[in-house]
Design an enzyme around this catalytic site. Structure first.
Site, PDB file in Angstrom:
ATOM      1  N   CYS A  93     -51.526  20.881 -60.543  1.00 29.23           N
ATOM      2  CA  CYS A  93     -51.409  20.054 -61.753  1.00 29.23           C
ATOM      3  C   CYS A  93     -50.714  20.813 -62.900  1.00 29.23           C
ATOM      4  CB  CYS A  93     -52.792  19.572 -62.188  1.00 29.23           C
ATOM      5  SG  CYS A  93     -53.756  20.811 -63.040  1.00 29.23           S
TER       6      CYS A  93
ATOM      7  N   ARG B 157     -66.239  15.314 -52.443  1.00 28.90           N
ATOM      8  CA  ARG B 157     -66.582  16.391 -53.381  1.00 28.90           C
ATOM      9  C   ARG B 157     -65.347  17.252 -53.583  1.00 28.90           C
ATOM     10  NH1 ARG B 157     -70.631  20.269 -49.715  1.00 28.90           N
ATOM     11  NH2 ARG B 157     -69.243  20.426 -47.936  1.00 28.90           N
TER      12      ARG B 157
ATOM     13  N   CYS C 296     -54.626  23.795 -56.742  1.00 29.34           N
ATOM     14  CA  CYS C 296     -54.272  22.588 -57.417  1.00 29.34           C
ATOM     15  C   CYS C 296     -52.895  22.807 -58.055  1.00 29.34           C
ATOM     16  CB  CYS C 296     -55.332  22.292 -58.485  1.00 29.34           C
ATOM     17  SG  CYS C 296     -54.894  20.991 -59.640  1.00 29.34           S
TER      18      CYS C 296
ATOM     19  N   GLU D 201     -76.912  29.618 -46.429  1.00 25.52           N
ATOM     20  CA  GLU D 201     -76.937  28.478 -45.512  1.00 25.52           C
ATOM     21  C   GLU D 201     -76.825  29.031 -44.096  1.00 25.52           C
ATOM     22  OE1 GLU D 201     -74.041  25.453 -46.467  1.00 25.52           O
ATOM     23  OE2 GLU D 201     -74.420  25.627 -48.612  1.00 25.52           O
TER      24      GLU D 201
ATOM     25  N   GLU E  52     -69.540  27.259 -52.399  1.00 20.70           N
ATOM     26  CA  GLU E  52     -68.416  27.621 -51.522  1.00 20.70           C
ATOM     27  C   GLU E  52     -67.072  27.488 -52.233  1.00 20.70           C
ATOM     28  OE1 GLU E  52     -68.839  25.427 -47.838  1.00 20.70           O
ATOM     29  OE2 GLU E  52     -70.270  26.870 -47.081  1.00 20.70           O
TER      30      GLU E  52
END
Ligand code: GLA
Ligand code: ZN
Length: 663
Positions: free
Chosen positions: A155, A105, A153, A304, A144
């Site tokens: 990119c 994920r 990232c 959670e 989260e």
């Protein structure tokens, strides 16, 4: 009755015929809410524009018929394979320039315009579909945010956005070169388009550039969430929006993120297999809850809460009888209005097939189910009474994402961790049964008798003034080593000795220091010698009183801790990291000077915490140990739940109510 207990539910993992049994068992357990669908994109859109919400509508309706409401998660932390196949460029790039591929994920880039177009299409349809559904009450954005995105990232989309962000911040490239100290190692730029995302270098990094990068990353995530929140609010205006945080995690500035949420939620796994064993100490968990409450200065939800043994490839320890309940009520004691357990039933497939839920693989109610049922039956009724109330601490610890970033970039000492440092101060207060708030540095501090501001490394004239005003007006402030070292750009300040203008407040100067690399130091306080760690500021008194001195190093017999009356208040300076014993004793001294209330006395492992309305105080006494314990309370309370006053069974949670103490 308000909503106080729930579970994270994945009906898509189970045959349709099972759902009714689940709903029935949930109702009997006291479940009032489920969170669903935050990882179900493929099931809801198996091909471009082909929406299948009917299974989810059926699940929502079935649960609603049992009186159980639903929170829906936008599934944007796991785009399906058909999107990735069509647009592989949405997969993120890590620091080493490698693509991170589909198969787990978080294989997404949050700045990517193509990915955002997919999200807009999906979330619009999703929100519209459930806007008037009577079973749905709210939304969780993504899941989260920040999780697994640590070094992402890099990119080209992120690079362009980063350049724009820098241009907006600095205006001219000359201003950026100045702020980044680009004269060093020939790092000057002619234009913003020469600036890259921080891919791995041959050697070293620019601390000023890295600080901007971390702030940019946080802004990107906040923008990503805000943009999704806008889509939901436009198409589904009547539901609340929240997000599940990860305590002190620091990829995104949770204060900023909080501004766009109706309330904050948190996830906690005290016995996660990566935690200290056999579980994360309760004082660290308590600090986590307190900082989460501080992000929006409001009660929060646990989205959670650990229900069973944790595990991916390997597993953590099994939860002892009562432990889950003690942790759940700890969340409540620190400000949670609802506790949602992760997860309903242990799933049989995928990465998390060993992440245990309320029900085991077999789906039959067992020890955990009956413990949860007893918990809801015992406490839900009281939670209606104190819903919305907050603790009312007299002590605050200053918490800042920017300081955290700066120490991540340059820890100064290899073992120095910003959050850990805060928690060392917190632990001493927690052990003395003193409630604590976490605050941001520029917050109004005047309601606190004592403010502890560790590691005020990055400093601005405004913050110096703010701290001086607080003490001037009667506040008690603790400042520590590594204060006033750098400016807001992460450049060292050069116009004065450390700790800058705050030296005036503390009545000291710090012309030199020592890093305790691979060694420890000593301090003499009273007649006793104590261990200290990591760092020693070498302090010259400029009006302050010395209250402890170093007993080691070439600077022995010079001040280690100082006290300075200033205006109507007091400024303390701690030039080192006190070991546990010194921390204990120095905090005892300081809370004595400030006249701070303690809730009672008990061994470590017995926690005391309050939530307060205008006239009432609810006091929680929680035994986090597997042994019987005794305790003593300071104050008059009536017991609402518990076996016997001043005594605790293993993992027992007791609840009291009293009248609000007049300050
Ligand atoms: C996180 C996530 C959940 C799940 C649990 C257990 O907190 O939000 O989706 O992965 O951890 O690993
Ligand atoms: Zn990217």
């Amino acid at each position: 009755m308000g909503i106080h207990f729930g579970v994270d539910y994945y009906p898509e993992h189970w045959p349709r015929e099972r759902w009714e049994t689940d709903a029935k068992l949930m109702k009997e357990m006291g479940v009032q809410v489920v969170r669903m669908a935050e990882f179900s994109w493929f099931k809801m859109e198996p091909a471009l524009g082909e929406f299948h919400f009917e299974w989810l509508e059926e699940a929502v309706a079935l649960l609603d018929s049992y009186g159980i409401k639903t929170i829906l998660g936008t599934p944007t932390a796991a785009p399906p394979a058909w999107i990735v196949r069509k647009n592989p460029e949405i997969q993120p790039i890590d620091r080493e320039g490698r693509r991170r591929y589909f198969g787990g994920r978080h294989h997404d880039c949050q700045s990517n315009a193509v990915y955002r177009a997919h999200i807009r299409r999906f979330v619009t349809a999703f929100a519209k579909q459930f806007a008037d559904n009577p079973g749905v009450i709210g939304w969780q954005i993504d899941n989260e945010l920040g999780n697994s995105h640590g070094d992402l990232c890099m990119c080209s989309s992120c690079r362009q956005l980063y350049q724009k962000w820098l241009k907006r911040k600095y205006g001219t490239i000359e201003a950026l070169n100045e702020a980044w100290g680009a004269a060093f190692w020939s790092q000057g730029y002619n234009d913003f388009d020469q600036i890259g995302t921080p891919l791995i270098t041959a050697a070293g990094e620019n601390p000023s550039a890295m600080l901007d990068w971390k702030c940019y990353c946080s802004d990107l995530v906040v923008n990503f969430a805000e943009w999704q929140a806008d889509i939901i609010r436009e198409n589904c205006p009547n539901h609340f929006i929240t997000h599940n945080y990860m305590g002190f995690d620091n990829k995104v500035d949770y204060y900023d993120l909080g501004t766009l949420l109706d309330f904050v939620s948190n996830d906690i796994y005290p016995a996660g297999h990566w935690q200290k064993q056999p579980h994360q100490p309760e004082n660290e968990l308590a600090a986590c809850h307190d900082v989460v409450r501080g992000y929006k200065k409001k009660p929060f939800w646990m989205m959670e809460q650990q229900a069973g043994m944790a595990g991916w490839e390997i597993m953590g320890r099994a939860l002892e009888p009562g432990q889950m309940s003690a942790w759940a009520m700890q969340s409540v004691a620190h400000g949670a209005d609802a506790v949602v357990f992760f997860r309903w039933r242990t799933c049989a497939m995928g990465t998390e097939q060993y992440w245990h839920g309320i029900l085991g693989h077999s789906g039959r109610p067992g020890r955990t189910y009956y413990e949860a049922q007893k918990l809801t039956q015992t406490f839900a009724k009281y939670m209606d009474d104190f819903e919305g109330t907050m603790p009312d601490p007299e002590v605050a610890i200053v918490h800042s994402f920017r300081q955290n970033y700066a120490f991540d970039i340059q820890p100064n000492h290899p073992q120095l961790r910003y959050v850990e440092q805060l928690q060392k101060y917190y632990k001493a207060l927690h052990g003395k049964k003193i409630p604590v708030d976490f605050v941001q540095d520029m917050d109004d501090l005047s309601k606190y008798k004592l403010v502890i501001a560790p590691l005020q490394y990055l400093m601005t004239p405004g913050l110096e003034q703010h701290y001086m005003d607080y003490v001037e007006g009667g506040g008690h402030l603790v400042l520590t080593m590594r204060t006033g070292v750098k400016d807001a750009n992460n450049l060292c300040m050069t116009d004065r000795e450390l700790p800058g203008r705050l030296g005036e407040l503390c009545g000291i100067e710090v012309p030199e220091y020592d890093c305790l690399l691979e060694t420890t130091g000593g301090v003499l306080y009273g007649k006793k010698e104590y261990a200290v760690e990591k760092w020693c500021d070498i302090i010259e008194l400029k009006g302050a009183n010395q209250i402890a001195e170093y007993s080691t190093g070439f600077y022995r017999q010079t001040p280690a801790i100082t006290e300075n009356p200033y205006g109507k208040g007091t400024a303390w300076y701690i030039g080192t990291e006190p070991g546990e014993e010194l921390m204990e004793d120095i905090m005892t001294y300081m809370i004595g000077v400030c006249g701070i209330r303690t809730l009672g006395t008990a061994a470590d492992g017995v926690e005391m915490m309050t939530r307060e309305s205008d006239d009432k105080v609810w006091l929680f006494v929680i035994n986090h140990t597997g042994d019987e314990q005794v305790y003593h309370l300071h104050g008059m309370y009536t017991m609402l739940e518990g076996e016997k006053e001043e005594q605790l069974l293993p993992y027992e949670v007791q609840l009291f109510v009293g009248n609000k103490f007049q300050k």
